[in-house]
Design a protein around this motif. Structure first.
Motif, PDB file in Angstrom:
ATOM      1  N   SER A  71      -1.315 -10.098 -23.911  1.00  0.00           N
ATOM      2  CA  SER A  71      -0.419  -9.165 -23.533  1.00  0.00           C
ATOM      3  C   SER A  71       0.779  -8.922 -24.173  1.00  0.00           C
ATOM      4  O   SER A  71       1.505 -10.187 -24.299  1.00  0.00           O
ATOM      5  CB  SER A  71      -0.309  -9.102 -21.831  1.00  0.00           C
TER       6      SER A  71
ATOM      7  N   GLY B 293      -2.678 -17.142 -21.224  1.00  0.00           N
ATOM      8  CA  GLY B 293      -3.488 -16.315 -20.430  1.00  0.00           C
ATOM      9  C   GLY B 293      -3.949 -15.085 -21.120  1.00  0.00           C
ATOM     10  O   GLY B 293      -4.410 -15.116 -22.119  1.00  0.00           O
ATOM     11  N   SER B 294      -4.377 -14.085 -20.342  1.00  0.00           N
ATOM     12  CA  SER B 294      -4.903 -12.797 -21.018  1.00  0.00           C
ATOM     13  C   SER B 294      -3.720 -12.345 -21.804  1.00  0.00           C
ATOM     14  O   SER B 294      -2.726 -12.130 -21.533  1.00  0.00           O
ATOM     15  CB  SER B 294      -5.225 -11.994 -19.899  1.00  0.00           C
TER      16      SER B 294
ATOM     17  N   SER C 197      -5.883  -6.056 -21.809  1.00  0.00           N
ATOM     18  CA  SER C 197      -5.941  -7.622 -22.419  1.00  0.00           C
ATOM     19  C   SER C 197      -7.596  -7.817 -22.151  1.00  0.00           C
ATOM     20  O   SER C 197      -8.402  -7.477 -21.260  1.00  0.00           O
ATOM     21  CB  SER C 197      -5.254  -8.266 -21.225  1.00  0.00           C
TER      22      SER C 197
ATOM     23  N   SER D 189      -6.701 -11.180 -15.847  1.00  0.00           N
ATOM     24  CA  SER D 189      -5.495 -11.820 -15.351  1.00  0.00           C
ATOM     25  C   SER D 189      -5.973 -12.834 -14.378  1.00  0.00           C
ATOM     26  O   SER D 189      -7.220 -12.728 -13.630  1.00  0.00           O
ATOM     27  CB  SER D 189      -4.161 -11.164 -14.846  1.00  0.00           C
TER      28      SER D 189
ATOM     29  N   GLU E  88      -8.159  -5.100 -13.779  1.00  0.00           N
ATOM     30  CA  GLU E  88      -7.267  -5.167 -14.971  1.00  0.00           C
ATOM     31  C   GLU E  88      -6.770  -3.975 -15.643  1.00  0.00           C
ATOM     32  O   GLU E  88      -5.905  -3.353 -15.938  1.00  0.00           O
ATOM     33  CB  GLU E  88      -7.858  -6.132 -16.179  1.00  0.00           C
TER      34      GLU E  88
ATOM     35  N   ASP F 169      -3.531  -2.989 -13.541  1.00  0.00           N
ATOM     36  CA  ASP F 169      -2.320  -3.579 -14.277  1.00  0.00           C
ATOM     37  C   ASP F 169      -1.358  -2.464 -14.346  1.00  0.00           C
ATOM     38  O   ASP F 169      -1.619  -1.233 -14.387  1.00  0.00           O
ATOM     39  CB  ASP F 169      -2.679  -4.067 -15.673  1.00  0.00           C
TER      40      ASP F 169
ATOM     41  N   GLU G  77      -0.633 -10.415 -14.910  1.00  0.00           N
ATOM     42  CA  GLU G  77      -0.512 -11.685 -14.650  1.00  0.00           C
ATOM     43  C   GLU G  77       0.284 -12.049 -13.301  1.00  0.00           C
ATOM     44  O   GLU G  77       0.139 -13.040 -12.612  1.00  0.00           O
ATOM     45  CB  GLU G  77       0.245 -12.329 -16.066  1.00  0.00           C
TER      46      GLU G  77
ATOM     47  N   ASN H 283       1.021  -7.585 -17.798  1.00  0.00           N
ATOM     48  CA  ASN H 283      -0.005  -6.914 -17.337  1.00  0.00           C
ATOM     49  C   ASN H 283      -0.368  -7.269 -15.920  1.00  0.00           C
ATOM     50  O   ASN H 283       0.589  -6.878 -15.019  1.00  0.00           O
ATOM     51  CB  ASN H 283      -1.365  -7.240 -18.379  1.00  0.00           C
TER      52      ASN H 283
ATOM     53  N   SER I  89       1.017 -19.851 -14.284  1.00  0.00           N
ATOM     54  CA  SER I  89       0.887 -18.471 -14.545  1.00  0.00           C
ATOM     55  C   SER I  89       1.011 -18.252 -16.166  1.00  0.00           C
ATOM     56  O   SER I  89       1.901 -19.162 -16.892  1.00  0.00           O
ATOM     57  CB  SER I  89       1.989 -17.626 -14.121  1.00  0.00           C
ATOM     58  N   SER I  90       0.341 -17.117 -16.691  1.00  0.00           N
ATOM     59  CA  SER I  90       0.753 -16.766 -18.004  1.00  0.00           C
ATOM     60  C   SER I  90       1.955 -15.840 -18.327  1.00  0.00           C
ATOM     61  O   SER I  90       2.052 -15.196 -19.003  1.00  0.00           O
ATOM     62  CB  SER I  90      -0.676 -16.163 -18.811  1.00  0.00           C
ATOM     63  N   SER I  91       2.892 -15.663 -17.210  1.00  0.00           N
ATOM     64  CA  SER I  91       4.108 -14.783 -17.029  1.00  0.00           C
ATOM     65  C   SER I  91       4.970 -14.867 -18.326  1.00  0.00           C
ATOM     66  O   SER I  91       4.879 -15.974 -18.753  1.00  0.00           O
ATOM     67  CB  SER I  91       4.579 -14.954 -15.650  1.00  0.00           C
TER      68      SER I  91
END
Length: 739
Positions: free
Chosen positions: A389, A386-387, A337, A341, A422, A426, A395, A393, A356-358
């Motif tokens: 992915s 988020g980042s 990413s 995260s 990261e 990750d 997150e 990752n 969260s970017s889950s």
């Protein structure tokens, strides 16, 4: 003290406008908390959409847009069934308090399954609205039509708007699976390349990611990681950060963090804090990874495909038969990413909100409830971009760490990972080892095909990828591995009389694993489609002709023919003669996949140039033909294909996680390089639109044939077969020298 409603309203709501034609398309929904308490059951219309008094619509989507264009595609789907222009549709995604649980955004099922659910909900809503309008207007439903959210008689003598019929009131009905969907000949929005609402703010730097979220009273945190895998915390000297005003230490067994009012102070404190750790548990020898996989213990064998007479594998019949064997190796890879995260949480005694970017906010809600000791409905997880992915990752780890620290401190906490974290921590895409064998008879027919794969076994019913912070803090969680369905496509998509494909499931993997884009299928297709080319070369047959003779799926035949026509493929026997004096060798390759054997069909053609002196590979042109059924938004589909190809070229040419006995050592972009802009080839597409077919998904499938097409093109250029990824220049140079 702020109320929960006021706190959430100030915490993460933003309105961004974007011009779509002459109208604005809202990217996010102001005052979204007014919908709290709405239904969330997956079989209820009100769970998915609300029609307002002004005729606008809000849709509630459990799937999230991780760059796939779902924010416009979902609007197109609902707009089509309701006959409401997409610019009048707002969207809330991945908020566990407001959206139904549609499962994780994974497996290329965002539109294929999530979109199909919301489409049926919208069709049901339209059916209800037309029925209500018929009563209101005193006309049979068959005498009515809908346009732009208004139901009217076909002679236009009377009408009533959606807003007047149901505005801001619940539908109160379950989804009717038999509610008719609009037929393709009447589509206004589906199949059109409408613009994505998130792009303008992203390219202008105005888009809000979870990293940008600021809450009142928020603390910044950094987690202190052990110096070696499996090390535990022995002691910590809290006085070592005494010179950093406001910085403090939080310790829960071996979970160690520093927090501060200012982020830079947290960074400085993390670098300064003195801690003593035990020796690590030790990682296995990376140099012997594949040998260990091949020779190590196996949990069980699983037959993926078995048909016909396999005896020729052990006892080839007398006469002119040839046996071909090959081994293919795919390395451990990180998500890579571009941004590390981040997670933000505010945990109180009786409730928690986590941003969260889950890709699986509802799944993370259940996980967070367990480790926080709260009822699930007292935990709210709100999705924010988020980042980038495709697969988990760091997150969920960052969000869990923020939640643990917020609970301990009673204040909102933001946890930001570093680049080294990261890359190093990750969960990774696991290594894969495949051995293929075929027996070819005197007529150049494949008598029998065998694939054997050695793969780490996934843990059944694993509730979540085991999180680093929970293990460190001694908080119980289900141990195990998550890999995705990495066994799929190990068997060929062609009609062969005798086939055996088996997975030898390994008990463990050196590093923590997760699904990574097209999990398993890229390596499996790399092996299968490379081996197809090897058989074609053995039998001196053109690789495309070899495939077409054995391909019976008519849609597969079409994508393969479309790809080779666009590429300008000229049939000739394989392998071609190689000029021993040429400084630069050029060639072309082809690969095909029927993703998971029942979803999207892709054919990939590739042209390459290989520099003999250095071993450097330059991909000059890629042609991709794809049939993914119904394309809601063709421009989104092409963007996904571009991402699939570029990312997988990077993985095939450059990416490999390296580790020593203590830790991952490829923790920056120098040691773990990715594809650079000058390396991006010309990309061309043949997209087959099938308006009358289900959508099959586009997030992953086109990744699968990339490495195989690349390897086949390199073989065509050089006569050298590459079977180990990545195709680094030094590895290619050595192979050329060996040839």
């Amino acid at each position: 003290m702020l109320s929960r409603r006021a706190f959430l309203a100030t915490g993460g709501l933003l309105v961004v406008g974007f011009r779509l034609g002459r109208r604005a398309l809202a990217q996010s929904v102001p005052n979204a908390d007014r919908f709290l308490g709405k239904p969330l059951a997956p079989d209820v219309v009100d769970s998915y959409l609300a029609v307002h008094a002004d005729g606008s619509v809000t849709i509630f989507v459990g799937k999230v847009d991780i760059g796939t264009g779902g924010r416009i595609a979902m609007r197109q789907i609902v707009g089509e069934e309701l006959d409401v222009p997409p610019e009048r549709i707002a969207m809330i995604e991945g908020d566990t308090a407001l959206t139904p649980n549609q499962g994780a955004t994974a497996g290329s099922y965002g539109i294929a399954r999530g979109g199909a659910q919301i489409r049926q909900a919208a069709a049901t809503a339209r059916q209800v609205l037309v029925t209500q309008a018929a009563r209101r207007l005193g006309k049979p439903a068959g005498d009515l039509e809908v346009a732009d959210g208004v139901v009217r008689t076909k002679d236009a003598s009377a009408s009533v708007s959606y807003g007047d019929l149901v505005g801001d009131r619940a539908f109160g009905v379950k989804i009717d699976p038999k509610a008719p969907l609009k037929s393709p000949e009447h589509f206004r929005f589906i199949g059109k390349s409408l613009r994505r609402p998130d792009i303008p703010s992203k390219v202008t730097g105005l888009h809000r990611y979870v990293h940008d979220l600021v809450l009142p009273g928020m603390l910044h945190a950094r987690v202190i990681r052990p110096p070696a895998h499996g090390a535990t915390l022995v002691s910590v000297d809290e006085t070592s950060i005494g010179s950093i005003a406001g910085a403090r230490v939080v310790r829960m067994q071996s979970f160690l963090a520093v927090v501060a009012e200012r982020e830079w102070d947290a960074v400085r404190a993390a670098r300064t804090l003195q801690a003593t750790w035990s020796p690590g548990a030790g990682l296995p020898d990376a140099a012997t990874l594949f040998d260990s996989m091949r020779a190590g213990p196996v949990v069980r064998d699983q037959e993926i495909a078995r048909k016909g007479d396999l005896s020729a594998l052990s006892a080839p019949p007398p006469g002119v038969t040839r046996t071909l064997t090959a081994q293919y190796r795919w390395p451990i890879q990180t998500h890579g990413s571009i941004g590390p995260s981040c997670g933000v949480a505010h945990v109180r005694a009786d409730r928690a909100t986590i941003w969260s970017s889950s890709q699986n906010t509802h799944g993370f809600q259940a996980t967070a409830a367990r480790f926080l000791g709260l009822e699930k409905d007292r935990v709210r997880v709100v999705y924010m971009d988020g980042s980038g992915s495709y697969g988990p990752n760091g997150e969920d780890d960052a969000a869990a760490e923020a939640a643990l620290l917020s609970k301990a401190l009673g204040r909102p906490v933001r946890v930001q990972w570093s680049r080294q974290e990261e890359h190093g921590l990750d969960p990774k895409g696991p290594a894969q080892l495949l051995e293929l064998r075929a027996v070819v008879d005197a007529e150049n027919e494949v008598m029998v095909w065998e694939t054997q794969a050695w793969l780490p076994i996934a843990t059944a019913n694993l509730p979540n990828i085991p999180l680093l912070s929970l293990d460190a803090a001694g908080i119980p969680q289900t141990p195990g591995r998550s890999t995705g369905l990495i066994y799929q496509n190990i068997d060929p998509p062609y009609t062969l009389p005798n086939v055996n494909a088996v997975v030898h499931w390994l008990p463990d993997a050196p590093l923590r694993t997760s699904a990574i884009r097209a999990p398993g299928k890229i390596a499996n297709t790399f092996a299968v489609e490379s081996f197809v080319d090897e058989i074609a070369a053995l039998t001196r047959v053109d690789p495309v002709e070899f495939r077409l003779r054995r391909l019976t799926n008519p849609r597969g035949i079409e994508v393969l023919k479309r790809a080779v026509a666009r590429l300008g493929w000229q049939p000739r026997p394989s392998p071609r003669p190689v000029d021993p004096n040429a400084a630069v060798l050029t060639g072309r390759g082809i690969a095909y996949v029927h993703y998971k054997h029942d979803e999207t069909l892709v054919a990939m053609g590739m042209e390459v140039a290989v520099e003999r002196a250095t071993g450097g590979i330059r991909v000059t042109r890629v042609v991709c033909a794809q049939d993914c059924g119904l394309m809601i938004n063709p421009d989104n589909v092409q963007a996904q294909l571009e991402g699939n190809i570029i990312q997988t070229l990077s993985r095939a040419l450059h990416e490999e996680v390296v580790y020593d006995r203590d830790r991952v050592t490829t923790v920056d972009w120098a040691s773990y390089p990715i594809l650079k802009f000058p390396e991006v080839p010309a990309l061309e597409f043949e997209l087959i639109q099938r308006l009358d077919q289900p959508a099959l998904g586009v997030g992953e499938a086109a990744s699968s044939p990339v490495a195989a097409a690349l390897a086949n093109a390199v073989f065509d250029a050089t006569g050298v077969r590459l079977r180990t990824v990545p195709f680094r220049a030094d590895r290619v140079k050595a192979a050329l020298a060996g040839s």
